[in-house]
Design a protein around this motif. Structure first.
Motif, PDB file in Angstrom:
ATOM      1  N   PRO A   1      -5.928 -12.925 -11.526  1.00  0.00           N
ATOM      2  CA  PRO A   1      -5.421 -13.794 -10.466  1.00  0.00           C
ATOM      3  C   PRO A   1      -4.493 -13.046  -9.503  1.00  0.00           C
ATOM      4  CG  PRO A   1      -4.131 -14.098 -12.443  1.00  0.00           C
ATOM      5  CD  PRO A   1      -5.245 -13.138 -12.795  1.00  0.00           C
ATOM      6  N   PHE A   2      -4.149 -13.713  -8.401  1.00  0.00           N
ATOM      7  CA  PHE A   2      -3.131 -13.176  -7.501  1.00  0.00           C
ATOM      8  C   PHE A   2      -1.803 -13.162  -8.247  1.00  0.00           C
ATOM      9  CE2 PHE A   2      -6.227 -14.267  -4.311  1.00  0.00           C
ATOM     10  CZ  PHE A   2      -6.050 -13.269  -3.366  1.00  0.00           C
ATOM     11  N   ARG A   3      -1.015 -12.127  -7.994  1.00  0.00           N
ATOM     12  CA  ARG A   3       0.306 -12.019  -8.619  1.00  0.00           C
ATOM     13  C   ARG A   3       1.362 -11.941  -7.536  1.00  0.00           C
ATOM     14  NH1 ARG A   3      -0.304  -6.824 -11.547  1.00  0.00           N
ATOM     15  NH2 ARG A   3       1.933  -6.938 -11.492  1.00  0.00           N
ATOM     16  N   ILE A   4       2.523 -12.449  -7.836  1.00  0.00           N
ATOM     17  CA  ILE A   4       3.679 -12.340  -6.945  1.00  0.00           C
ATOM     18  C   ILE A   4       4.590 -11.269  -7.526  1.00  0.00           C
ATOM     19  CG2 ILE A   4       5.717 -13.525  -6.047  1.00  0.00           C
ATOM     20  CD1 ILE A   4       3.180 -14.481  -4.787  1.00  0.00           C
ATOM     21  N   LEU A   5       5.014 -10.324  -6.676  1.00  0.00           N
ATOM     22  CA  LEU A   5       5.842  -9.206  -7.103  1.00  0.00           C
ATOM     23  C   LEU A   5       7.147  -9.204  -6.318  1.00  0.00           C
ATOM     24  CD1 LEU A   5       2.969  -6.604  -6.646  1.00  0.00           C
ATOM     25  CD2 LEU A   5       3.612  -7.687  -8.792  1.00  0.00           C
ATOM     26  N   ALA A   6       8.241  -8.879  -6.983  1.00  0.00           N
ATOM     27  CA  ALA A   6       9.525  -8.734  -6.292  1.00  0.00           C
ATOM     28  C   ALA A   6       9.466  -7.483  -5.427  1.00  0.00           C
ATOM     29  CB  ALA A   6      10.662  -8.628  -7.300  1.00  0.00           C
ATOM     30  N   ARG A   7       9.809  -7.623  -4.171  1.00  0.00           N
ATOM     31  CA  ARG A   7       9.722  -6.516  -3.209  1.00  0.00           C
ATOM     32  C   ARG A   7      10.540  -5.301  -3.674  1.00  0.00           C
ATOM     33  NH1 ARG A   7       8.416  -6.577   2.542  1.00  0.00           N
ATOM     34  NH2 ARG A   7       9.232  -4.666   3.441  1.00  0.00           N
TER      35      ARG A   7
ATOM     36  N   GLU B   1       2.260  -3.157   9.169  1.00  0.00           N
ATOM     37  CA  GLU B   1       3.505  -3.130   9.961  1.00  0.00           C
ATOM     38  C   GLU B   1       4.673  -3.706   9.180  1.00  0.00           C
ATOM     39  OE1 GLU B   1       3.279  -4.695  13.923  1.00  0.00           O
ATOM     40  OE2 GLU B   1       1.338  -3.721  14.261  1.00  0.00           O
ATOM     41  N   ARG B   2       4.464  -4.856   8.550  1.00  0.00           N
ATOM     42  CA  ARG B   2       5.558  -5.495   7.818  1.00  0.00           C
ATOM     43  C   ARG B   2       5.912  -4.761   6.535  1.00  0.00           C
ATOM     44  NH1 ARG B   2       3.027 -10.895   9.067  1.00  0.00           N
ATOM     45  NH2 ARG B   2       2.307 -10.841   6.940  1.00  0.00           N
ATOM     46  N   LEU B   3       4.966  -3.983   6.005  1.00  0.00           N
ATOM     47  CA  LEU B   3       5.210  -3.246   4.756  1.00  0.00           C
ATOM     48  C   LEU B   3       5.272  -1.740   4.994  1.00  0.00           C
ATOM     49  CD1 LEU B   3       2.880  -5.260   2.331  1.00  0.00           C
ATOM     50  CD2 LEU B   3       5.288  -5.643   2.859  1.00  0.00           C
ATOM     51  N   ALA B   4       5.641  -1.333   6.191  1.00  0.00           N
ATOM     52  CA  ALA B   4       5.672   0.084   6.568  1.00  0.00           C
ATOM     53  C   ALA B   4       6.542   0.922   5.633  1.00  0.00           C
ATOM     54  CB  ALA B   4       6.148   0.242   8.010  1.00  0.00           C
ATOM     55  N   ASP B   5       7.615   0.343   5.097  1.00  0.00           N
ATOM     56  CA  ASP B   5       8.517   1.099   4.223  1.00  0.00           C
ATOM     57  C   ASP B   5       7.857   1.536   2.916  1.00  0.00           C
ATOM     58  OD1 ASP B   5       8.571  -1.731   3.877  1.00  0.00           O
ATOM     59  OD2 ASP B   5      10.412  -1.614   2.711  1.00  0.00           O
TER      60      ASP B   5
ATOM     61  N   THR C   1       9.185 -11.200  -1.469  1.00  0.00           N
ATOM     62  CA  THR C   1       8.133 -10.966  -2.454  1.00  0.00           C
ATOM     63  C   THR C   1       6.867 -10.444  -1.779  1.00  0.00           C
ATOM     64  OG1 THR C   1       7.321 -13.243  -2.308  1.00  0.00           O
ATOM     65  CG2 THR C   1       8.976 -12.775  -4.003  1.00  0.00           C
ATOM     66  N   LEU C   2       5.983  -9.905  -2.606  1.00  0.00           N
ATOM     67  CA  LEU C   2       4.678  -9.430  -2.181  1.00  0.00           C
ATOM     68  C   LEU C   2       3.631 -10.130  -3.032  1.00  0.00           C
ATOM     69  CD1 LEU C   2       5.474  -5.603  -2.253  1.00  0.00           C
ATOM     70  CD2 LEU C   2       5.540  -7.104  -0.261  1.00  0.00           C
ATOM     71  N   TRP C   3       2.425 -10.263  -2.509  1.00  0.00           N
ATOM     72  CA  TRP C   3       1.311 -10.735  -3.326  1.00  0.00           C
ATOM     73  C   TRP C   3       0.388  -9.554  -3.576  1.00  0.00           C
ATOM     74  CZ3 TRP C   3      -3.386  -9.914  -1.113  1.00  0.00           C
ATOM     75  CH2 TRP C   3      -3.491  -9.955   0.270  1.00  0.00           C
ATOM     76  N   ALA C   4      -0.331  -9.593  -4.676  1.00  0.00           N
ATOM     77  CA  ALA C   4      -1.262  -8.518  -5.009  1.00  0.00           C
ATOM     78  C   ALA C   4      -2.447  -9.083  -5.776  1.00  0.00           C
ATOM     79  CB  ALA C   4      -0.572  -7.444  -5.842  1.00  0.00           C
TER      80      ALA C   4
ATOM     81  N   LEU D   1       1.848   2.059   2.511  1.00  0.00           N
ATOM     82  CA  LEU D   1       0.504   1.674   2.080  1.00  0.00           C
ATOM     83  C   LEU D   1      -0.496   1.882   3.211  1.00  0.00           C
ATOM     84  CD1 LEU D   1       1.364  -1.687   0.299  1.00  0.00           C
ATOM     85  CD2 LEU D   1       0.836   0.486  -0.793  1.00  0.00           C
ATOM     86  N   ARG D   2      -1.724   2.207   2.844  1.00  0.00           N
ATOM     87  CA  ARG D   2      -2.764   2.356   3.857  1.00  0.00           C
ATOM     88  C   ARG D   2      -3.147   0.980   4.373  1.00  0.00           C
ATOM     89  NH1 ARG D   2      -8.939   4.021   3.410  1.00  0.00           N
ATOM     90  NH2 ARG D   2      -8.719   2.807   1.529  1.00  0.00           N
ATOM     91  N   GLY D   3      -3.114   0.809   5.670  1.00  0.00           N
ATOM     92  CA  GLY D   3      -3.470  -0.460   6.285  1.00  0.00           C
ATOM     93  C   GLY D   3      -4.971  -0.592   6.453  1.00  0.00           C
ATOM     94  N   VAL D   4      -5.469  -1.805   6.329  1.00  0.00           N
ATOM     95  CA  VAL D   4      -6.868  -2.105   6.585  1.00  0.00           C
ATOM     96  C   VAL D   4      -6.936  -3.233   7.604  1.00  0.00           C
ATOM     97  CG1 VAL D   4      -7.817  -1.283   4.396  1.00  0.00           C
ATOM     98  CG2 VAL D   4      -6.953  -3.607   4.554  1.00  0.00           C
ATOM     99  N   THR D   5      -7.916  -3.165   8.474  1.00  0.00           N
ATOM    100  CA  THR D   5      -8.082  -4.175   9.507  1.00  0.00           C
ATOM    101  C   THR D   5      -9.312  -5.007   9.197  1.00  0.00           C
ATOM    102  OG1 THR D   5      -7.108  -2.689  11.129  1.00  0.00           O
ATOM    103  CG2 THR D   5      -8.368  -4.554  11.986  1.00  0.00           C
ATOM    104  N   PRO D   6      -9.137  -6.311   9.063  1.00  0.00           N
ATOM    105  CA  PRO D   6     -10.299  -7.152   8.788  1.00  0.00           C
ATOM    106  C   PRO D   6     -11.182  -7.281  10.029  1.00  0.00           C
ATOM    107  CG  PRO D   6      -8.357  -8.513   9.097  1.00  0.00           C
ATOM    108  CD  PRO D   6      -7.897  -7.084   9.144  1.00  0.00           C
TER     109      PRO D   6
END
Length: 192
Positions: free
Chosen positions: A123-129, A144-148, A105-108, A151-156
């Protein structure tokens, strides 16, 4: 106001205290000692802590640390969604932050960003990958984990952390508790 802000939801420990910042790579086991050194005996006026989603152990340890400090100093820690700093990093007026929630799953969470304000929209939602469809207005701290998904990565960073908390303002949460995205593994409800 000298606010102490700590977030350990990602692979880095981020700390902001007034105009000073501290960023520790990885899971530094001495992060509390480094935080103590940054404070140098100074006492903050307010405490804020990232609630995730993200590293369960990191979020829990940050909350516990700030709750302990709060007890000693008579301050009540406030919580905020860690995804807010990722939304700010995106540089978009509206953005969805997506992360790996594991277990297929993913959170969004969706955010509105303006020069003076940052607000979570719903609210946060859970999505089926397998059913997730990426869009141009989405970013992720888990590139890295969602490379497939491309998505544009952001660094905190600690600077983004400080700015996100400033813009969230009154939206900070009392009685911080981590965001739980899934029930505990192996937990079964008690029979009534």
């Amino acid at each position: 106001m000298m606010r102490l802000i700590v977030d350990r939801s990602s692979a880095r420990t981020l700390v902001a205290f007034g105009d000073e910042t501290l960023e520790l790579p990885g899971r530094d086991p001495a992060w509390c000692a480094r935080l103590r050194d940054l404070l140098g005996g100074r006492r903050p006026d307010a405490l804020a802590v990232g609630l995730g989603p993200g590293s369960f152990a990191g979020v829990r340890s940050a909350i516990a640390c700030l709750q302990g400090m709060g007890l000693a100093w008579g301050l009540r820690p406030m919580g905020f969604p860690s995804a807010a700093m990722h939304a700010l990093a995106a540089g978009l007026p509206e953005v969805t932050v997506v992360g790996d929630a594991r277990r297929g799953t993913l959170w969004a969470a969706r955010f509105a960003v303006s020069p003076g304000r940052l607000a979570q929209i719903g609210p946060f939602r859970i999505l089926a990958r397998e059913r997730f469809v990426p869009a141009a207005d989405m970013v992720t701290p888990d590139a890295e984990r969602l490379a497939d998904f491309g998505l544009r990565g952001v660094t905190p960073t600690a600077a983004l952390l400080r700015e996100a908390v400033r813009r969230l303002g009154d939206a900070l949460t009392e009685d911080p508790a981590p965001f739980y995205l899934h029930p505990a593994v192996g937990a079964t409800p008690a029979e009534a």
